[in-house]
Structure formats: structure tokens, C-alpha cells
Design a protein around this motif. Structure first.
Motif, PDB file in Angstrom:
ATOM      1  N   GLU A 114       0.846  -1.192   0.000  1.00 21.76           N
ATOM      2  CA  GLU A 114       0.000   0.000   0.000  1.00 21.76           C
ATOM      3  C   GLU A 114       0.887   1.250   0.000  1.00 21.76           C
ATOM      4  O   GLU A 114       1.765   1.397   0.835  1.00 21.76           O
ATOM      5  CB  GLU A 114      -0.914   0.013   1.226  1.00 21.76           C
ATOM      6  CG  GLU A 114      -1.917   1.160   1.192  1.00 21.76           C
ATOM      7  CD  GLU A 114      -2.926   1.110   2.328  1.00 21.76           C
ATOM      8  OE1 GLU A 114      -3.786   2.000   2.370  1.00 21.76           O
ATOM      9  OE2 GLU A 114      -2.849   0.171   3.165  1.00 21.76           O
ATOM     10  N   ILE A 115       0.636   2.109  -0.981  1.00 19.28           N
ATOM     11  CA  ILE A 115       1.423   3.330  -1.126  1.00 19.28           C
ATOM     12  C   ILE A 115       0.543   4.542  -0.844  1.00 19.28           C
ATOM     13  O   ILE A 115      -0.605   4.611  -1.288  1.00 19.28           O
ATOM     14  CB  ILE A 115       2.025   3.430  -2.548  1.00 19.28           C
ATOM     15  CG1 ILE A 115       3.047   2.309  -2.761  1.00 19.28           C
ATOM     16  CG2 ILE A 115       2.685   4.771  -2.788  1.00 19.28           C
ATOM     17  CD1 ILE A 115       3.727   2.343  -4.106  1.00 19.28           C
ATOM     18  N   LYS A 116       1.094   5.466  -0.104  1.00 18.31           N
ATOM     19  CA  LYS A 116       0.396   6.724   0.182  1.00 18.31           C
ATOM     20  C   LYS A 116       1.402   7.869   0.093  1.00 18.31           C
ATOM     21  O   LYS A 116       2.461   7.813   0.715  1.00 18.31           O
ATOM     22  CB  LYS A 116      -0.248   6.695   1.568  1.00 18.31           C
ATOM     23  CG  LYS A 116      -1.061   7.949   1.871  1.00 18.31           C
ATOM     24  CD  LYS A 116      -1.745   7.848   3.226  1.00 18.31           C
ATOM     25  CE  LYS A 116      -2.597   9.099   3.485  1.00 18.31           C
ATOM     26  NZ  LYS A 116      -3.260   9.041   4.809  1.00 18.31           N
ATOM     27  N   ASP A 117       1.058   8.870  -0.710  1.00 22.05           N
ATOM     28  CA  ASP A 117       1.926  10.045  -0.874  1.00 22.05           C
ATOM     29  C   ASP A 117       3.369   9.651  -1.212  1.00 22.05           C
ATOM     30  O   ASP A 117       4.334  10.238  -0.702  1.00 22.05           O
ATOM     31  CB  ASP A 117       1.910  10.912   0.393  1.00 22.05           C
ATOM     32  CG  ASP A 117       0.515  11.440   0.700  1.00 22.05           C
ATOM     33  OD1 ASP A 117      -0.254  11.667  -0.253  1.00 22.05           O
ATOM     34  OD2 ASP A 117       0.191  11.609   1.887  1.00 22.05           O
ATOM     35  N   GLY A 118       3.507   8.627  -2.060  1.00 25.00           N
ATOM     36  CA  GLY A 118       4.834   8.232  -2.529  1.00 25.00           C
ATOM     37  C   GLY A 118       5.632   7.357  -1.594  1.00 25.00           C
ATOM     38  O   GLY A 118       6.772   6.983  -1.901  1.00 25.00           O
ATOM     39  N   ARG A 119       5.075   7.035  -0.457  1.00 28.37           N
ATOM     40  CA  ARG A 119       5.779   6.197   0.524  1.00 28.37           C
ATOM     41  C   ARG A 119       5.041   4.865   0.730  1.00 28.37           C
ATOM     42  O   ARG A 119       3.839   4.805   0.578  1.00 28.37           O
ATOM     43  CB  ARG A 119       5.885   6.921   1.865  1.00 28.37           C
ATOM     44  CG  ARG A 119       6.705   8.222   1.789  1.00 28.37           C
ATOM     45  CD  ARG A 119       6.658   8.984   3.114  1.00 28.37           C
ATOM     46  NE  ARG A 119       7.359  10.245   3.013  1.00 28.37           N
ATOM     47  CZ  ARG A 119       8.643  10.437   3.293  1.00 28.37           C
ATOM     48  NH1 ARG A 119       9.374   9.409   3.720  1.00 28.37           N
ATOM     49  NH2 ARG A 119       9.195  11.625   3.172  1.00 28.37           N
ATOM     50  N   VAL A 120       5.815   3.835   1.089  1.00 25.10           N
ATOM     51  CA  VAL A 120       5.191   2.545   1.389  1.00 25.10           C
ATOM     52  C   VAL A 120       4.560   2.630   2.765  1.00 25.10           C
ATOM     53  O   VAL A 120       5.251   2.730   3.783  1.00 25.10           O
ATOM     54  CB  VAL A 120       6.233   1.410   1.336  1.00 25.10           C
ATOM     55  CG1 VAL A 120       5.584   0.089   1.743  1.00 25.10           C
ATOM     56  CG2 VAL A 120       6.820   1.294  -0.065  1.00 25.10           C
ATOM     57  N   LEU A 121       3.246   2.619   2.791  1.00 27.28           N
ATOM     58  CA  LEU A 121       2.507   2.706   4.047  1.00 27.28           C
ATOM     59  C   LEU A 121       2.458   1.354   4.736  1.00 27.28           C
ATOM     60  O   LEU A 121       2.555   1.260   5.960  1.00 27.28           O
ATOM     61  CB  LEU A 121       1.080   3.209   3.747  1.00 27.28           C
ATOM     62  CG  LEU A 121       0.198   3.576   4.927  1.00 27.28           C
ATOM     63  CD1 LEU A 121       0.770   4.784   5.644  1.00 27.28           C
ATOM     64  CD2 LEU A 121      -1.234   3.868   4.454  1.00 27.28           C
ATOM     65  N   ASN A 122       2.351   0.311   3.916  1.00 25.72           N
ATOM     66  CA  ASN A 122       2.182  -1.023   4.494  1.00 25.72           C
ATOM     67  C   ASN A 122       2.548  -2.073   3.450  1.00 25.72           C
ATOM     68  O   ASN A 122       2.296  -1.890   2.254  1.00 25.72           O
ATOM     69  CB  ASN A 122       0.716  -1.187   4.930  1.00 25.72           C
ATOM     70  CG  ASN A 122       0.494  -2.469   5.713  1.00 25.72           C
ATOM     71  OD1 ASN A 122       1.409  -2.997   6.333  1.00 25.72           O
ATOM     72  ND2 ASN A 122      -0.722  -2.980   5.675  1.00 25.72           N
ATOM     73  N   GLN A 123       3.153  -3.173   3.879  1.00 27.33           N
ATOM     74  CA  GLN A 123       3.384  -4.332   3.022  1.00 27.33           C
ATOM     75  C   GLN A 123       3.037  -5.564   3.818  1.00 27.33           C
ATOM     76  O   GLN A 123       3.574  -5.777   4.905  1.00 27.33           O
ATOM     77  CB  GLN A 123       4.838  -4.404   2.534  1.00 27.33           C
ATOM     78  CG  GLN A 123       5.084  -5.585   1.610  1.00 27.33           C
ATOM     79  CD  GLN A 123       6.492  -5.579   0.995  1.00 27.33           C
ATOM     80  OE1 GLN A 123       7.351  -4.806   1.398  1.00 27.33           O
ATOM     81  NE2 GLN A 123       6.726  -6.440   0.018  1.00 27.33           N
ATOM     82  N   LYS A 124       2.113  -6.351   3.290  1.00 26.08           N
ATOM     83  CA  LYS A 124       1.657  -7.505   4.067  1.00 26.08           C
ATOM     84  C   LYS A 124       1.423  -8.724   3.167  1.00 26.08           C
ATOM     85  O   LYS A 124       1.086  -8.595   1.995  1.00 26.08           O
ATOM     86  CB  LYS A 124       0.365  -7.170   4.825  1.00 26.08           C
ATOM     87  CG  LYS A 124      -0.839  -6.894   3.920  1.00 26.08           C
ATOM     88  CD  LYS A 124      -2.096  -6.668   4.747  1.00 26.08           C
ATOM     89  CE  LYS A 124      -3.322  -6.457   3.843  1.00 26.08           C
ATOM     90  NZ  LYS A 124      -4.563  -6.269   4.598  1.00 26.08           N
ATOM     91  N   GLU A 125       1.652  -9.891   3.750  1.00 23.61           N
ATOM     92  CA  GLU A 125       1.308 -11.136   3.072  1.00 23.61           C
ATOM     93  C   GLU A 125      -0.175 -11.397   3.276  1.00 23.61           C
ATOM     94  O   GLU A 125      -0.742 -11.080   4.319  1.00 23.61           O
ATOM     95  CB  GLU A 125       2.120 -12.287   3.640  1.00 23.61           C
ATOM     96  CG  GLU A 125       3.599 -12.210   3.306  1.00 23.61           C
ATOM     97  CD  GLU A 125       4.352 -13.462   3.734  1.00 23.61           C
ATOM     98  OE1 GLU A 125       3.690 -14.448   4.130  1.00 23.61           O
ATOM     99  OE2 GLU A 125       5.587 -13.438   3.678  1.00 23.61           O
ATOM    100  N   VAL A 126      -0.788 -11.983   2.263  1.00 26.03           N
ATOM    101  CA  VAL A 126      -2.241 -12.254   2.319  1.00 26.03           C
ATOM    102  C   VAL A 126      -2.459 -13.722   2.614  1.00 26.03           C
ATOM    103  O   VAL A 126      -1.821 -14.572   2.011  1.00 26.03           O
ATOM    104  CB  VAL A 126      -2.921 -11.867   0.997  1.00 26.03           C
ATOM    105  CG1 VAL A 126      -4.424 -12.134   1.069  1.00 26.03           C
ATOM    106  CG2 VAL A 126      -2.668 -10.387   0.686  1.00 26.03           C
TER     107      VAL A 126
END
Length: 212
Positions: free
Chosen positions: A200-212
Motif C-alpha cells: 500500500e502506497i500513500k503520498d509516494g511512501r510505502v505505508l504497508n506491506q503484508k502477506e495475504v
């Protein structure tokens, strides 16, 4: 497969650290203008970062020949190019550009079935609807059999039912053929249902990275 460290691009992206894994389905989500498409373009060397380092298979991306790179990974933009001529011409043109062997009509028909495009190979590609053109372009990319598929909103012109069918077919194709699929999607529902990892990207930064 891909690693990004301290990557900056203009005022659009500022990524401290990010890893995208091989043979996985990775969805990139975020609001419009958050930098999702820019990230794909960086991975395909359509643009270069202002600072930081991107590696592909442990090799610095800037050291890899762009033509060689794009034989290995293919990007499908949100509004893909459709060329004058038949559906067959459009399916084969990606193979011609990448100097790969052409395939028989039987293979072309298989791909059309995979992307749910019930058309004759001889039909005029420019007369297709927006959603049909999108599926035709997706078929063209799949025929090229790249190691990595970079897809920018591959189902944006489709209705919800067709979108589900196409993404499911695409994910199945990727898994069965050990491909790496990196996909920007507007739909968190699609991301949650089909991806192995969500960035998940917000304002050019990685906000979150998660395995599903």
C-alpha cells in the motif's frame, strides 16, 4: 527479485526499503496520484530514480541493458496501444518487437479464450470496445511469456464480473507458469482475494506491506 533502497523520484516517490518477491502475485494499492504507476515505470526502466538503488535479480537495474530487461519483464499500461490491423496482427506484434518466434493460430485462439475475448483473429482490432482492447493487449503480453508481468490497472475498463474472471485467469496463468505478477489495482477487494502480497502506497511512501 526486486529490491529498492532509499529510492526517490522527483516529488512522487520516496521509498526507504521495499522487496518484491519472485513467483508471487503482488498487488500495489493506494489512492490516485500516490505513485503506484511511477513505481511500475521505475521497475521497467521507463524512468530512472533520482537517488537510491533498485536491483533486479541482485543486479543493479541501471547496469542492465533496457532491451534485454524488457524481454524478461513486460509492462502493460492502463491505456495500452492498439495497432491498426487485425486481432491476429495485434497479438503477434509483441513477439515481433521482442524478436521472439511467432506462434500458430491455435495458440492465439487459446490466449483469446484465456482473456475471454470471443472474436475472430481476422476482425479489425480498432473496432473493439475499450474493455475488449484491454483484454486483447493482455493477451498480447501473455503470448510474450515474460518472466515478470507489470500490469497497471489491467481490468479498469471491465465490469465487475468480467474483471473477476480476467484477474482469476491471469493469476492462474502466472502461478501455473511460475511467473512473477506485479499489478496495480484500484480494487482492494481484488488485491485481498488474489494477491500473495499487498503493497500500500500513500503520498509516494510505502505505508504497508503484508502477506495475504
Amino acid at each position: 527479485m526486486f529490491t529498492l533502497k532509499k529510492v526517490k523520484y522527483k516529488d512522487v516517490l520516496n521509498i526507504e526499503a521495499l522487496t518484491i518477491k519472485k513467483h508471487k502475485v503482488t498487488c500495489i494499492v493506494g489512492q490516485s496520484g500516490s505513485g503506484k504507476t511511477t513505481l511500475l515505470r521505475l521497475l521497467n526502466k521507463l524512468i530512472s530514480c533520482d537517488s537510491g538503488k533498485i536491483t533486479y535479480k541482485n543486479q543493479a537495474l541501471k547496469e542492465i541493458d533496457s532491451v534485454e530487461l524488457r524481454r524478461d519483464l513486460v509492462m502493460l499500461p492502463q491505456a495500452p496501444a492498439i495497432f491498426s490491423g487485425s486481432i491476429k496482427d495485434n497479438l503477434l506484434i509483441g513477439l515481433k518487437f521482442s524478436e521472439k518466434p511467432l506462434v500458430a493460430d491455435e495458440k492465439l485462439l487459446e490466449v483469446l479464450k484465456l482473456v475471454r475475448l470471443k472474436k475472430e483473429l481476422s476482425e479489425d482490432a480498432e473496432k473493439l470496445s475499450g474493455g475488449e482492447k484491454q483484454r486483447l493487449a493482455l493477451g498480447r503480453v501473455m503470448l510474450m511469456e515474460p518472466e515478470v508481468l507489470l500490469l497497471d490497472e489491467p481490468s479498469s475498463a471491465l465490469d465487475e464480473d468480467t474483471e473477476h474472471m480476467i484477474i482469476e485467469a491471469l493469476v492462474n496463468y502466472s502461478k501455473e507458469n511460475n511467473k512473477t505478477l506485479i499489478m496495480v489495482t484500484h480494487s482492494k477487494k481484488i488485491a485481498e482475494q488474489f494477491s500473495d502480497e499487498i503493497i500500500e502506497i500513500k503520498d509516494g511512501r510505502v505505508l504497508n506491506q503484508k502477506e495475504v
